[in-house]
Each structure stands twice: as C-alpha cells, then as structure tokens.
Scaffold this active site. Structure first.
Site, PDB file in Angstrom:
ATOM      1  CE  LYS A   1       0.657  10.463  -7.023  1.00  0.00           C
ATOM      2  NZ  LYS A   1       0.332  11.635  -6.271  1.00  0.00           N
TER       3      LYS A   1
ATOM      4  CE  LYS B   1      -1.306   7.868   1.701  1.00  0.00           C
ATOM      5  NZ  LYS B   1      -2.136   6.747   2.166  1.00  0.00           N
ATOM      6  CG  LEU B   2       6.872  14.949   1.758  1.00  0.00           C
ATOM      7  CD1 LEU B   2       7.697  14.183   2.802  1.00  0.00           C
ATOM      8  CD2 LEU B   2       7.815  15.593   0.734  1.00  0.00           C
TER       9      LEU B   2
ATOM     10  CB  ALA C   1      -3.115  -6.368  -5.224  1.00  0.00           C
ATOM     11  N   GLY C   2      -4.798  -4.182  -3.595  1.00  0.00           N
ATOM     12  CA  GLY C   2      -5.761  -3.092  -3.800  1.00  0.00           C
ATOM     13  C   GLY C   2      -4.959  -1.904  -4.269  1.00  0.00           C
ATOM     14  CG  HIS C   3      -2.455  -2.181  -6.958  1.00  0.00           C
ATOM     15  ND1 HIS C   3      -1.703  -2.889  -7.852  1.00  0.00           N
ATOM     16  CD2 HIS C   3      -2.053  -2.598  -5.727  1.00  0.00           C
ATOM     17  CE1 HIS C   3      -0.885  -3.697  -7.196  1.00  0.00           C
ATOM     18  NE2 HIS C   3      -1.088  -3.543  -5.912  1.00  0.00           N
ATOM     19  CB  THR C   4      -5.982   3.613  -4.760  1.00  0.00           C
ATOM     20  OG1 THR C   4      -6.222   2.608  -3.786  1.00  0.00           O
ATOM     21  CG2 THR C   4      -7.155   4.564  -4.837  1.00  0.00           C
TER      22      THR C   4
ATOM     23  CG  ASP D   1      -1.837  -1.222   1.235  1.00  0.00           C
ATOM     24  OD1 ASP D   1      -2.242  -1.671   0.155  1.00  0.00           O
ATOM     25  OD2 ASP D   1      -2.096  -1.737   2.342  1.00  0.00           O
ATOM     26  CD  GLU D   2       4.725  -0.510  -0.433  1.00  0.00           C
ATOM     27  OE1 GLU D   2       3.839  -0.786  -1.261  1.00  0.00           O
ATOM     28  OE2 GLU D   2       5.399  -1.382   0.159  1.00  0.00           O
TER      29      GLU D   2
ATOM     30  CD  GLN E   1       0.276  -9.047  -2.792  1.00  0.00           C
ATOM     31  OE1 GLN E   1       0.828  -9.734  -3.633  1.00  0.00           O
ATOM     32  NE2 GLN E   1      -0.955  -8.617  -2.948  1.00  0.00           N
TER      33      GLN E   1
ATOM     34  CB  THR F   1      -9.623  -6.287   4.206  1.00  0.00           C
ATOM     35  OG1 THR F   1      -8.526  -5.461   4.628  1.00  0.00           O
ATOM     36  CG2 THR F   1      -9.078  -7.461   3.405  1.00  0.00           C
TER      37      THR F   1
ATOM     38  CE  LYS G   1       2.228  -2.469  -4.454  1.00  0.00           C
ATOM     39  NZ  LYS G   1       1.929  -2.173  -3.050  1.00  0.00           N
TER      40      LYS G   1
ATOM     41  CB  THR H   1      -6.646 -10.379   1.783  1.00  0.00           C
ATOM     42  OG1 THR H   1      -6.169 -11.435   0.947  1.00  0.00           O
ATOM     43  CG2 THR H   1      -5.564  -9.313   1.921  1.00  0.00           C
TER      44      THR H   1
HETATM   45  P1  GDP Z   1      -0.782   0.377  -3.566  1.00  0.00           P
HETATM   46  O1  GDP Z   1      -1.394  -0.893  -3.100  1.00  0.00           O
HETATM   47  O2  GDP Z   1       0.694   0.424  -3.295  1.00  0.00           O
HETATM   48  O3  GDP Z   1      -1.094   0.731  -4.991  1.00  0.00           O
HETATM   49  O4  GDP Z   1      -1.405   1.535  -2.646  1.00  0.00           O
HETATM   50  P2  GDP Z   1      -2.951   1.686  -2.188  1.00  0.00           P
HETATM   51  O5  GDP Z   1      -3.731   2.177  -3.336  1.00  0.00           O
HETATM   52  O6  GDP Z   1      -3.423   0.462  -1.481  1.00  0.00           O
HETATM   53  O7  GDP Z   1      -2.814   2.766  -1.038  1.00  0.00           O
HETATM   54  C1  GDP Z   1      -2.232   4.019  -1.253  1.00  0.00           C
HETATM   55  C2  GDP Z   1      -3.272   5.104  -0.876  1.00  0.00           C
HETATM   56  O8  GDP Z   1      -2.631   6.355  -0.808  1.00  0.00           O
HETATM   57  C3  GDP Z   1      -4.352   5.256  -1.927  1.00  0.00           C
HETATM   58  O9  GDP Z   1      -5.541   5.637  -1.289  1.00  0.00           O
HETATM   59  C4  GDP Z   1      -3.827   6.379  -2.805  1.00  0.00           C
HETATM   60  O10 GDP Z   1      -4.864   7.094  -3.461  1.00  0.00           O
HETATM   61  C5  GDP Z   1      -3.150   7.245  -1.796  1.00  0.00           C
HETATM   62  N1  GDP Z   1      -1.976   8.000  -2.268  1.00  0.00           N
HETATM   63  C6  GDP Z   1      -1.027   7.621  -3.161  1.00  0.00           C
HETATM   64  N2  GDP Z   1      -0.056   8.565  -3.233  1.00  0.00           N
HETATM   65  C7  GDP Z   1      -0.406   9.547  -2.372  1.00  0.00           C
HETATM   66  C8  GDP Z   1       0.225  10.779  -1.960  1.00  0.00           C
HETATM   67  O11 GDP Z   1       1.297  11.151  -2.409  1.00  0.00           O
HETATM   68  N3  GDP Z   1      -0.442  11.510  -1.010  1.00  0.00           N
HETATM   69  C9  GDP Z   1      -1.639  11.129  -0.477  1.00  0.00           C
HETATM   70  N4  GDP Z   1      -2.196  11.891   0.449  1.00  0.00           N
HETATM   71  N5  GDP Z   1      -2.239   9.971  -0.841  1.00  0.00           N
HETATM   72  C10 GDP Z   1      -1.618   9.199  -1.755  1.00  0.00           C
HETATM   73  P1  IMO Z   2      -1.030  -4.194  -2.247  1.00  0.00           P
HETATM   74  O1  IMO Z   2      -0.623  -4.753  -3.579  1.00  0.00           O
HETATM   75  C1  IMO Z   2      -0.841  -4.686   2.090  1.00  0.00           C
HETATM   76  C2  IMO Z   2      -0.950  -8.784   3.612  1.00  0.00           C
HETATM   77  C3  IMO Z   2      -2.154  -9.232   4.401  1.00  0.00           C
HETATM   78  C4  IMO Z   2      -1.496 -10.223   5.336  1.00  0.00           C
HETATM   79  C5  IMO Z   2      -0.453 -10.886   4.444  1.00  0.00           C
HETATM   80  C6  IMO Z   2      -0.892 -12.207   3.825  1.00  0.00           C
HETATM   81  O2  IMO Z   2      -2.297  -3.428  -2.255  1.00  0.00           O
HETATM   82  O3  IMO Z   2       0.128  -3.463  -1.618  1.00  0.00           O
HETATM   83  P2  IMO Z   2      -2.570 -12.825   1.869  1.00  0.00           P
HETATM   84  O4  IMO Z   2      -4.030 -12.585   1.711  1.00  0.00           O
HETATM   85  O5  IMO Z   2      -1.734 -12.253   0.763  1.00  0.00           O
HETATM   86  O6  IMO Z   2      -2.236 -14.273   2.114  1.00  0.00           O
HETATM   87  O7  IMO Z   2      -2.174 -12.058   3.227  1.00  0.00           O
HETATM   88  O8  IMO Z   2      -0.179  -9.959   3.411  1.00  0.00           O
HETATM   89  N1  IMO Z   2      -1.253  -8.240   2.274  1.00  0.00           N
HETATM   90  C7  IMO Z   2      -1.156  -6.940   1.955  1.00  0.00           C
HETATM   91  N2  IMO Z   2      -0.877  -5.872   2.721  1.00  0.00           N
HETATM   92  N3  IMO Z   2      -1.033  -4.532   0.772  1.00  0.00           N
HETATM   93  C8  IMO Z   2      -1.286  -5.599  -0.023  1.00  0.00           C
HETATM   94  O9  IMO Z   2      -1.362  -5.513  -1.371  1.00  0.00           O
HETATM   95  C9  IMO Z   2      -1.412  -6.870   0.564  1.00  0.00           C
HETATM   96  N4  IMO Z   2      -1.683  -8.101   0.096  1.00  0.00           N
HETATM   97  C10 IMO Z   2      -1.577  -8.936   1.145  1.00  0.00           C
HETATM   98  O10 IMO Z   2      -2.741  -8.151   5.089  1.00  0.00           O
HETATM   99  O11 IMO Z   2      -0.805  -9.536   6.360  1.00  0.00           O
HETATM  100 MG    MG Z   3      -2.882  -1.549  -1.747  1.00  0.00          MG
END
Ligand code: GDP
Ligand code: IMO
Ligand code: MG
Length: 426
Positions: free
Chosen positions: A18, A329-330, A39-42, A13-14, A222, A299, A16, A128
């Site tokens: 974006k 997210k600075l 994965a949840g990629h926003t 959830d870094e 991940q 989730t 990625k 998840t």
């Molecule tokens: P991913 O799984 O690595 O693609 O990341 P996620 O989508 O699960 O979570 C990142 C969250 O931070 C999302 O809600 C994005 O919209 C948000 N996001 C991404 N970059 C930034 C940023 O630079 N600043 C802020 N405030 N939010 C961000």
């Molecule tokens: P993105 O791609 C954050 C975590 C789960 C759990 C562990 C194992 O959005 O960064 P799993 O269902 O894969 O067997 O769960 O990994 N996990 C994540 N945490 N971001 C994710 O994906 C994740 N996918 C799995 O919370 O700790």
């Molecule tokens: Mg994510």
C-alpha cells in the site's frame, strides 16, 4: 537522492504494498530486490483488490516500469498467472523487465521445501512451501539456473533435464515422489520462450535510468525480522530483506540510496513459527486478527497477532538506516479501551540491551509495556492529523519518541486513499 527503499520493519505483511503504491507516484521504476512468490503484496484501489506475489507493487500506474531484479527467485508459472490476471483486469505488463541474473524456481524446489518441513516435525519453520529456501540454496551452491539461461533454448533444455534428473534421484532418496522430467523440460522450455522478451541486464538498465535522472523505488518483500542474517534465525526466510539487501539485489551501490522507509503496523503480526514476545493469545489477539483481517495473502494461514514492539522497531532503524516509519492499520485499534506498546524487554527481571541475538533468549524475554488510552470513533475517514482522537496522537508520539525516527504516512484503511501524513517527514 534518487533511490528510495521500502522495507518491512517487523515480520512481514506490514502493508508495504500500500505504501509502495502511494510512493510510486514519485518514482519511475519500482524494483523488487529479493524473495519470490512467498510475498503477498496487497493494493486496494476503489475497493478493487490486487494481491501481487512477484510483480512489483507499482504496476498499477502506467508511468511505472516494474522491474524484477537479480536478487529475486522467479517462479515462472506464478509470474505468468500474475501477468495474465493483471492484463485481464486492464493493466498492461508489457513494460515489465526481469533480470537475466535472477534465479529460477523449479518444481523440485517446492518438493524439497515440503520434505524439509515434514522432516522438522514440530520444529517446522512454517514456510510458504513455495521452494524459496531450496532455490536460494541452489544459488549459493552454484547449481541454480538463471532467467538469462532461457535465451539459449537448446542449452536451457539440456540443463533443465540434467538438474531435474539429479533432483529426481535426491528426492526419491528422501522418500519423495518421482519427477516427470520430460513434462518439466517441455513446460519450462515453453515458459522460457514466453519470458525471453522481458529479460534484460537490469543492472545496466537501472543505472541508465539513474543517469537520466530518474527516481527508483526498491521494494522489499518479507521483512527485517525474517532476514536470513538478522532475523530470528532459523525462523526466517532465505534472503536479505533489509535495506542492505536492496544493494545486493539490484546492483545499485549504497551511496545512491537516500531514503529508507520502514513499514510497521500499529500492532505486530507473524505467520509461521518462531518467538514473538508481544504475542496475544487472548481475546485481544483474536480481535486484532478479526478486525485486521490477519489471514495470509499467499497461504491463507491465520497470522499470529500481538501489541506493537518498539524494541524491534529500534533494531530495525539500526539495521536498515531507516529515515522514517510509515505506520499502517491504525484503524484496526479503534474501540480498544487500552492499547499496550512494548518499550523494552526484561530477562529474569533485568533490562535487556539491544535486540537478543538468539531465539532461545528472545523466547524468554518479558515485554515491558506503556499503556495508551484507546479511542472509540472510527479513524477510517481521518485525512489530517488534527482530526485524530487524543489516544491515537499519544500512540504516534510514543512511537516516534521510543523509536527515534519520524512517522510519516499513517494508514487508516486498506484502500489507496486511506492515509494521512503525521509528521513533516513525508
Ligand atoms: P505487505 O506484504 O506488507 O504488502 O502486506 P499484505 O498485503 O500482506 O498485508 C497487509 C493487509 O493490510 C492487506 O490486506 C492490506 O490491504 C491491508 N492494509 C494495508 N494498510 C492498511 C491500513 O492502514 N488499514 C487497514 N485496515 N488495512 C490495511
Ligand atoms: P510479505 O512480502 C509474512 C515467512 C513464512 C515463514 C518464513 C519462511 O508478504 O511480507 P519462506 O517460504 O520464505 O521460506 O518462509 O517466512 N514469510 C512471510 N511472512 N510475509 C511474507 O511476505 C512472508 N514471506 C515469507 O511464513 O515463517
Ligand atoms: Mg504480505
């Protein structure tokens, strides 16, 4: 070099997606190489939010061919929910290509995931519950069904039935509910029919694109510290998100990969169980969660939050051959009086070399922090490094110095355009 890998440098959830969306402008194909709908990629475009689980994050560009490669485990119901949702919003998924070698997830994988977690009690991983671990386990024990199997419909139906019956017995022996075998067979034959037009040998497909001189972006899900081999085992996922996993998960050899971008937040989060040395269990932690909206995309779980950890990032550089970092997210750090950055660990007063190889050791380390002065003004509108307050500059310099690679893109908001370039790297 024609191939770029994007990999999470922390616990997921870094941001990625974006950065992948941003880099998609320069690439013809965006390729998921491991993981599944855990994965949840926003991606946020003009305030419109897209939360992608299986479909590669480059899908929002018309020029991008989205590819789900062999290393992914595919949940067909989720895939079609996503396709339908994207198409309803005007984004065609016609170009999508799904590897014939990718393994399929079935309802019994989800049932096994839930039973395994329940049996672990307080030691649960916090998965998840999407069936990811059991699907990869079936792949490893060579009983999995693959996407390419759908093409021969009658054999596929026979094989789904055989697997469902076997799994029904196993689940019931563990106290699980009965599987409705007929309904599963009917449903997956139907889903198989629907996925068939998307199926291809993605290894040949991607190599042909490379031979035409096209540029590929390999999308990690991940992250490094959730990697099955190199993460904080057993609190990991069941695939290899690190950059080496991109070769395995696509069939593109390592010498083709010229650039590996590691994504980190300006702080750290983790969902699920496992050690987290810089975790904050105080008001500062709550503030990171509230301001950073740190709730799981898939989730809805509250993410754990803490300060940035350069020990992790240095290890991520080693494991992934990172060429650069993108730091997201600075803006979430706006308004803190002081910001801590972990630069090393100590164990019982002794400096720790490298990254601990055991979770029981990691759970006992003490982070050593360097303090950076905070800043007040909102960073959301910053589009150039010279508009940054001193504290934010010091933070970025400190990260580059401690981690040893350049910080290229810096994120200052969720929207597609909320970023600037810090170093000359990107
Ligand atoms: P991913 O799984 O690595 O693609 O990341 P996620 O989508 O699960 O979570 C990142 C969250 O931070 C999302 O809600 C994005 O919209 C948000 N996001 C991404 N970059 C930034 C940023 O630079 N600043 C802020 N405030 N939010 C961000
Ligand atoms: P993105 O791609 C954050 C975590 C789960 C759990 C562990 C194992 O959005 O960064 P799993 O269902 O894969 O067997 O769960 O990994 N996990 C994540 N945490 N971001 C994710 O994906 C994740 N996918 C799995 O919370 O700790
Ligand atoms: Mg994510």
């Amino acid at each position: 070099m024609p191939v770029t890998v994007v990999v999470g440098a922390q616990w997921g959830d870094e941001g990625k997606a974006k950065i992948i969306d941003l880099l998609s402008k320069e690439h013809s194909h965006v390729v998921r190489y491991q993981g599944g709908h855990n994965a949840g990629h926003t991606v946020v475009v003009g305030g419109e939010r897209y939360a992608l689980q299986l479909i590669p994050s480059g899908v929002l560009y018309d020029h991008v061919v989205p590819v789900i490669a062999n290393g992914v485990v595919v949940d067909l119901p989720t895939l079609f929910d996503e396709i339908d949702a994207l198409e309803t919003r005007g984004h065609s998924c016609e170009r999508l290509v799904v590897s014939s070698r990718a393994h399929l997830i079935f309802p019994w994988h989800q049932a096994h995931d839930a039973i395994a977690e329940a049996m672990r009690g307080d030691d649960k991983i916090g998965t998840t519950l999407k069936g990811i671990g059991p699907a990869y386990a079936d792949k490893a024990r060579r009983v999995g069904l693959r996407v390419g199997d759908v093409v021969d419909e009658s054999t596929f139906a026979v094989n789904v039935r055989a697997r469902a019956e076997a799994e029904d017995g196993e689940l019931r022996a563990k106290g699980g509910e009965r599987l409705d075998v007929d309904a599963i067979v009917d449903r997956f034959v139907e889903l198989g029919r629907r996925v068939a037009p998307y199926v291809a040998d993605t290894v040949s497909f991607l190599h042909e694109a490379l031979e035409r001189g096209e540029h590929l972006l390999l999308e990690g899900a991940q992250a490094t510290f959730l990697d099955l081999d190199h993460g904080t085992y057993p609190y990991v996922t069941s695939s290899n998100p690190i950059a080496g996993g991109a070769s395995v998960g696509t069939g593109i050899g390592p010498r083709e990969i010229g650039r590996v971008v590691g994504i980190t937040k300006a702080y750290t989060t983790r969902v699920g169980s496992g050690p987290f040395p810089t975790e904050l269990l105080d008001d500062d932690g709550d503030r990171l969660v509230d301001v950073g909206k740190e709730f799981g995309t898939v989730t809805g779980r509250r993410r754990r939050a803490g300060w940035l950890d350069c020990v992790m990032l240095r290890h991520a550089v080693r494991l992934n051959s990172l060429s650069e970092l993108a730091l997201t997210k600075l803006d979430v750090l706006d308004g803190f009086d002081e910001i801590e950055v972990c630069t090393s660990y100590e164990l019982e007063g002794v400096p720790v070399r490298g990254y601990p190889d055991r979770v029981d050791v990691l759970a006992r380390v003490t982070p050593v922090y360097e303090t950076v002065a905070g800043w007040s003004g909102p960073l959301g509108d910053v589009r150039a490094p010279d508009a940054l307050p001193d504290g934010a500059r010091h933070l970025l310099d400190l990260v580059q110095r401690e981690v040893g690679v350049d910080v290229g893109v810096v994120g200052v908001g969720a929207d597609r355009d909320d970023y600037f370039h810090w170093s000359a790297a990107t």
